[in-house]
Scaffold this motif. Structure first.
Motif, PDB file in Angstrom:
ATOM      1  N   TRP A  11       4.111  19.353   8.517  1.00  0.00           N
ATOM      2  CA  TRP A  11       4.306  18.044   8.034  1.00  0.00           C
ATOM      3  C   TRP A  11       2.535  17.882   8.822  1.00  0.00           C
ATOM      4  CZ3 TRP A  11       8.171  20.017  10.195  1.00  0.00           C
ATOM      5  CH2 TRP A  11       8.598  19.979  11.923  1.00  0.00           C
ATOM      6  N   ASP A  12       2.400  18.600  10.109  1.00  0.00           N
ATOM      7  CA  ASP A  12       0.746  18.848  10.587  1.00  0.00           C
ATOM      8  C   ASP A  12       0.208  19.118   9.514  1.00  0.00           C
ATOM      9  OD1 ASP A  12       2.022  16.661  12.507  1.00  0.00           O
ATOM     10  OD2 ASP A  12       2.611  19.093  13.310  1.00  0.00           O
ATOM     11  N   PHE A  13       0.769  20.432   8.981  1.00  0.00           N
ATOM     12  CA  PHE A  13      -0.500  20.712   8.139  1.00  0.00           C
ATOM     13  C   PHE A  13      -0.986  19.878   6.875  1.00  0.00           C
ATOM     14  CE2 PHE A  13      -1.794  23.266   4.126  1.00  0.00           C
ATOM     15  CZ  PHE A  13      -2.851  24.533   4.817  1.00  0.00           C
ATOM     16  N   LEU A  14      -0.037  19.476   6.441  1.00  0.00           N
ATOM     17  CA  LEU A  14      -0.318  18.423   5.818  1.00  0.00           C
ATOM     18  C   LEU A  14      -1.378  17.002   5.949  1.00  0.00           C
ATOM     19  CD1 LEU A  14       3.475  17.534   3.736  1.00  0.00           C
ATOM     20  CD2 LEU A  14       0.840  18.295   2.499  1.00  0.00           C
ATOM     21  N   ALA A  15      -0.709  16.324   7.212  1.00  0.00           N
ATOM     22  CA  ALA A  15      -1.321  15.565   7.968  1.00  0.00           C
ATOM     23  C   ALA A  15      -2.542  15.751   8.418  1.00  0.00           C
ATOM     24  CB  ALA A  15      -0.757  15.674   9.726  1.00  0.00           C
ATOM     25  N   GLU A  16      -3.289  17.061   8.560  1.00  0.00           N
ATOM     26  CA  GLU A  16      -4.713  17.552   8.396  1.00  0.00           C
ATOM     27  C   GLU A  16      -5.170  17.874   7.492  1.00  0.00           C
ATOM     28  OE1 GLU A  16      -5.993  17.613  11.502  1.00  0.00           O
ATOM     29  OE2 GLU A  16      -7.851  18.928  11.369  1.00  0.00           O
ATOM     30  N   LEU A  17      -4.255  18.019   6.409  1.00  0.00           N
ATOM     31  CA  LEU A  17      -4.923  18.589   4.803  1.00  0.00           C
ATOM     32  C   LEU A  17      -5.604  16.797   4.479  1.00  0.00           C
ATOM     33  CD1 LEU A  17      -5.869  19.872   2.229  1.00  0.00           C
ATOM     34  CD2 LEU A  17      -3.196  19.481   1.708  1.00  0.00           C
ATOM     35  N   PHE A  61      13.599  14.324  10.318  1.00  0.00           N
ATOM     36  CA  PHE A  61      13.146  12.717  10.284  1.00  0.00           C
ATOM     37  C   PHE A  61      12.009  13.140  11.227  1.00  0.00           C
ATOM     38  CE2 PHE A  61      17.499  11.912   9.662  1.00  0.00           C
ATOM     39  CZ  PHE A  61      17.912  10.889   7.999  1.00  0.00           C
ATOM     40  N   GLU A  62      11.668  13.410  12.123  1.00  0.00           N
ATOM     41  CA  GLU A  62      10.894  13.856  13.058  1.00  0.00           C
ATOM     42  C   GLU A  62       9.764  14.679  11.497  1.00  0.00           C
ATOM     43  OE1 GLU A  62      10.242  17.429  15.412  1.00  0.00           O
ATOM     44  OE2 GLU A  62       8.272  17.269  15.574  1.00  0.00           O
ATOM     45  N   TYR A  63       9.478  15.103  10.554  1.00  0.00           N
ATOM     46  CA  TYR A  63       8.818  15.543   9.783  1.00  0.00           C
ATOM     47  C   TYR A  63       8.504  14.191   8.853  1.00  0.00           C
ATOM     48  CZ  TYR A  63       6.685  17.569   5.107  1.00  0.00           C
ATOM     49  OH  TYR A  63       6.758  18.005   4.245  1.00  0.00           O
ATOM     50  N   VAL A  64       9.427  13.137   8.063  1.00  0.00           N
ATOM     51  CA  VAL A  64       8.946  12.413   7.730  1.00  0.00           C
ATOM     52  C   VAL A  64       7.614  10.620   9.412  1.00  0.00           C
ATOM     53  CG1 VAL A  64      10.286  12.379   5.866  1.00  0.00           C
ATOM     54  CG2 VAL A  64      10.937  10.505   7.905  1.00  0.00           C
ATOM     55  N   ASP A  65       8.146  11.170  10.104  1.00  0.00           N
ATOM     56  CA  ASP A  65       7.762  10.203  10.913  1.00  0.00           C
ATOM     57  C   ASP A  65       6.581  10.566  10.997  1.00  0.00           C
ATOM     58  OD1 ASP A  65      10.233   8.816  11.068  1.00  0.00           O
ATOM     59  OD2 ASP A  65      10.434   9.612  12.725  1.00  0.00           O
ATOM     60  N   ARG A  66       5.828  11.656  10.988  1.00  0.00           N
ATOM     61  CA  ARG A  66       4.827  12.445  11.008  1.00  0.00           C
ATOM     62  C   ARG A  66       3.800  12.316   9.909  1.00  0.00           C
ATOM     63  NH1 ARG A  66       5.097  15.963  15.741  1.00  0.00           N
ATOM     64  NH2 ARG A  66       2.734  16.690  15.315  1.00  0.00           N
ATOM     65  N   ILE A  67       4.753  11.731   8.989  1.00  0.00           N
ATOM     66  CA  ILE A  67       3.631  11.348   7.419  1.00  0.00           C
ATOM     67  C   ILE A  67       2.558  10.634   7.974  1.00  0.00           C
ATOM     68  CG2 ILE A  67       3.307  11.360   5.089  1.00  0.00           C
ATOM     69  CD1 ILE A  67       4.363  13.977   5.125  1.00  0.00           C
ATOM     70  N   PRO A  68       1.449  10.581   8.075  1.00  0.00           N
ATOM     71  CA  PRO A  68       0.141   9.604   7.575  1.00  0.00           C
ATOM     72  C   PRO A  68       0.269   8.375   6.630  1.00  0.00           C
ATOM     73  CG  PRO A  68      -1.344  11.300   6.786  1.00  0.00           C
ATOM     74  CD  PRO A  68       0.052  11.546   7.335  1.00  0.00           C
ATOM     75  N   VAL A  69       0.937   7.716   7.159  1.00  0.00           N
ATOM     76  CA  VAL A  69       1.442   6.696   6.451  1.00  0.00           C
ATOM     77  C   VAL A  69       0.351   6.187   5.286  1.00  0.00           C
ATOM     78  CG1 VAL A  69       1.917   4.129   6.193  1.00  0.00           C
ATOM     79  CG2 VAL A  69       2.986   5.892   7.985  1.00  0.00           C
ATOM     80  N   ASP A  70      -0.649   5.929   5.398  1.00  0.00           N
ATOM     81  CA  ASP A  70      -1.481   5.415   4.565  1.00  0.00           C
ATOM     82  C   ASP A  70      -1.747   6.635   3.423  1.00  0.00           C
ATOM     83  OD1 ASP A  70      -3.090   6.582   5.890  1.00  0.00           O
ATOM     84  OD2 ASP A  70      -5.606   5.826   6.668  1.00  0.00           O
ATOM     85  N   ARG A  71      -1.355   8.116   3.297  1.00  0.00           N
ATOM     86  CA  ARG A  71      -1.794   8.449   2.562  1.00  0.00           C
ATOM     87  C   ARG A  71      -1.157   9.201   1.624  1.00  0.00           C
ATOM     88  NH1 ARG A  71      -7.393  10.454   2.698  1.00  0.00           N
ATOM     89  NH2 ARG A  71      -8.082  10.245   4.921  1.00  0.00           N
ATOM     90  N   VAL A  72       0.200   8.162   1.897  1.00  0.00           N
ATOM     91  CA  VAL A  72       1.551   8.609   0.572  1.00  0.00           C
ATOM     92  C   VAL A  72       1.435   7.268  -0.541  1.00  0.00           C
ATOM     93  CG1 VAL A  72       4.072   8.315   0.608  1.00  0.00           C
ATOM     94  CG2 VAL A  72       2.510   9.129   3.059  1.00  0.00           C
ATOM     95  N   VAL A  73       0.551   7.848  -1.756  1.00  0.00           N
ATOM     96  CA  VAL A  73       0.994   6.816  -2.808  1.00  0.00           C
ATOM     97  C   VAL A  73       2.552   7.096  -3.530  1.00  0.00           C
ATOM     98  CG1 VAL A  73      -0.879   7.149  -3.094  1.00  0.00           C
ATOM     99  CG2 VAL A  73       0.241   8.337  -4.454  1.00  0.00           C
ATOM    100  N   GLN A  74       2.947   8.154  -2.741  1.00  0.00           N
ATOM    101  CA  GLN A  74       4.225   8.455  -4.075  1.00  0.00           C
ATOM    102  C   GLN A  74       5.762   8.732  -3.269  1.00  0.00           C
ATOM    103  OE1 GLN A  74       3.708   9.653  -8.731  1.00  0.00           O
ATOM    104  NE2 GLN A  74       5.834  10.119  -8.876  1.00  0.00           N
ATOM    105  N   ILE A  75       7.169   8.583  -4.158  1.00  0.00           N
ATOM    106  CA  ILE A  75       7.962   9.282  -3.100  1.00  0.00           C
ATOM    107  C   ILE A  75       8.530   9.999  -4.729  1.00  0.00           C
ATOM    108  CG2 ILE A  75       9.855   9.259  -2.094  1.00  0.00           C
ATOM    109  CD1 ILE A  75       8.758   6.730  -0.622  1.00  0.00           C
TER     110      ILE A  75
END
Lengths: 283, 278
Positions: free
Chosen positions: A160-166, A193-207
């Motif tokens: 999750w941190d890798f994705l956020a940084e990417l 739950f920690e994973y989804v809580d750390r994902i940057p909200v404004d970067r997600v367009v689809q689930i």
């Protein structure tokens, strides 16, 4: 809550799959949108192309690929990108996504979503390729977190941190596969739950949502069944944190009728709106 | 293959090599991969190895259902694994994975019913290629009525893209016990209304169609038809136009009935309701 590209919440969608072509053409079901597996439509001028063209006239379409191989150390395949771009233009695709993975090296495609070591080297490598690909496609690229079955000893980042940084380094957005988060959390023993809580909200367009196969020692991401309750609970958490985001139900093995797939996708609406206990009993 | 677990390129080449070929790798896997609660490093990597073979063999099964039925699942899967090892996928699509299987089977010794097996493989490859080809417009036979008799010899017939011509030693399209007996078979494999079909034709008809597909004018092509009667040839063309096998017909000069153009075409995309699944 809007993403930074102001891409819309398309509602609750399903994959456009061959076994459903006849039903879709006959019924034009009231599904909100369709996702296509890009590679299935790149080189065919037959019935799949015909069905896709008619579908794209009536529904929003998003493209989802499995062969971009963004993490590979092979050169970027610009012939593939050229076809991807042309297909996106033809279908007026709302966005193009693929996976944070590599599929092969030395010119070979294993057709699997192979895991990346989450290291600084990988981060720089993928970020540079994302920028190259996005520039060529002239649109942002959205990457999905894959289900993984192994972790590398050399990894220094959590996924999750890798994705956020990417996202910050490359400008890419995310397709958050909630089932994959759950699958990987079981396989690697982290808190989903920690994973989804750390994902940057404004970067997600689809689930993505999907079923999986529990093998006892590990879980396989098979897209072959109904979504399990813990994944729905994770989806609820994502909704509470991120708001309404275009949601797609994947069902690719032992595919049931379109109505069954669509009904499974529509359960997501309940999980968005119903209190926890009621949603559980309704589903 | 030597593994440097700190270098991305080395990791990928080593992993792919193990996934494709297997071999002793417990020490390297232990250095590269963390164990899980239940699985050792190599067991975790073997999940990918198992799925690799399964996925590619399944893709070949989907493209060659007749061969699966003829050979049985076990033998087909064994051949598929050998084929994939020799010809790994180099495309972004699995649709092209099996393109070299007929060529591969031509070199395999000890195949049961080898002649028929190879003929069936060639037919099934042709069917997948025809399935994926671009859709063409279809020429109408009405065009011919406007062509003066003295120009018929120069007509050129262009087949639709979704069409392949096959010369086989067995009637593989009649996949039944009877089809196992050798019989020179000439097939036009084509797509109509998005469904793949085949038309069995005589050798003279095949030779004539081949000449047309090569772009030869009608007069040259007919010479290939080896003493076929004129009525036979008319019958063949009637069938071919009826099945929509041509996308255009070109005359040296415009036909009288449509003086403003040198070809006539009609779009034939079917209505959705009339379109059965492949």
């Amino acid at each position: 809550m809007a993403n930074r590209w102001n891409l819309p919440d398309l509602g609750f969608g399903a994959g456009l799959r061959t076994v459903h072509f006849q039903h879709i053409l006959a019924e034009w079901p009231a599904v909100d949108w369709f996702e296509i597996l890009s590679e299935n439509f790149l080189d065919t001028g037959g019935r799949p192309a015909y069905v896709l063209d008619l579908t794209a006239e009536r529904y929003p379409v998003a493209m989802h690929g499995v062969s971009l191989s963004v993490g590979s150390t092979d050169p970027v395949n610009f012939e593939y990108l050229r076809k991807l771009k042309a297909l996106a233009g033809r279908t007026k695709a709302r966005w193009i996504s693929d996976h944070l993975c590599w599929t092969g090296v030395a010119g070979i495609n294993t057709h699997d979503l192979l895991p990346m070591p989450y290291t600084d080297e990988s981060l720089r490598h993928v970020a540079e390729r994302v920028r190259t690909i996005s520039d060529y496609l002239e649109r942002p690229l959205f990457l999905e977190n894959p289900s993984t079955y192994l972790e590398f000893a050399e990894s220094t980042w959590t996924e999750w941190d890798f994705l956020a940084e990417l996202t910050g380094l490359s400008g890419c957005g995310l397709l958050l596969d909630v089932n994959n988060v759950y699958v990987s959390s079981f396989n690697h023993g982290f808190d989903p739950f920690e994973y989804v809580d750390r994902i940057p909200v404004d970067r997600v367009v689809q689930i993505h949502l999907a079923g999986h196969t529990h093998k006892g020692t590990h879980i396989l991401d098979t897209h072959s069944d109904h979504v399990v309750d813990p994944v729905w609970e994770l989806y609820r958490r994502v909704y509470q944190r991120m708001g309404g985001i275009a949601t797609l139900l994947e069902w690719d093995d032992s595919i049931p009728s379109f109505d069954t797939v669509h009904a499974e996708a529509l359960k997501a609406r309940w999980y968005r709106t119903m209190p926890q206990q009621e949603a559980r009993s309704a589903a | 293959m030597r593994l440097d677990a700190t270098r991305l390129g080395s990791v990928q080449h080593w992993m792919q090599s193990y996934i494709r070929e297997g071999g002793a790798a417990a020490d390297e896997a232990a250095a590269l991969i963390r164990p899980s609660r239940a699985l050792a490093p190599l067991e975790r990597l073997d999940i990918y190895r198992g799925m690799y073979e399964l996925r590619l063999v399944e893709a070949l099964r989907a493209d060659y259902p007749g061969l699966v039925r003829l050979l049985g699942e076990d033998l087909f899967d064994e051949l598929a694994r050998l084929y994939v090892a020799a010809h790994p996928s180099r495309s972004y699509t699995l649709n092209r994975l099996g393109d070299r299987l007929p060529e591969y089977l031509a070199r395999v010794e000890g195949l049961p019913k080898p002649g028929f097996t190879r003929a069936l493989a060639r037919l099934e490859l042709a069917e997948t290629l025809v399935f994926d080809e671009e859709e063409s417009l279809h020429a109408s036979a009405e065009f011919l009525t406007g062509v003066p008799a003295d120009q018929w010899s120069g007509l050129r017939f262009r087949p639709i893209s979704a069409l392949r011509l096959l010369r086989l030693d067995y009637p593989a399209h009649l996949f039944a016990d009877a089809a196992l007996r050798p019989k020179k078979t000439r097939l036009i494999v084509y797509r109509r209304d998005f469904a793949v079909a085949s038309l069995s034709v005589s050798e003279p008809a095949m030779a004539l169609f081949e000449a047309l597909a090569e772009g030869r004018p009608l007069s040259d092509a007919v010479e290939r038809a080896d003493r076929a009667k004129e009525s036979e040839i008319f019958g063949w063309f009637r069938d071919w136009f009826s099945e929509g096998l041509f996308q255009s017909v070109e005359a040296a000069q415009p036909p009288r009935a449509s003086a403003s153009r040198t070809r006539t075409t009609r779009a034939t995309r079917p209505s959705a309701a009339a379109n059965p699944g492949p």
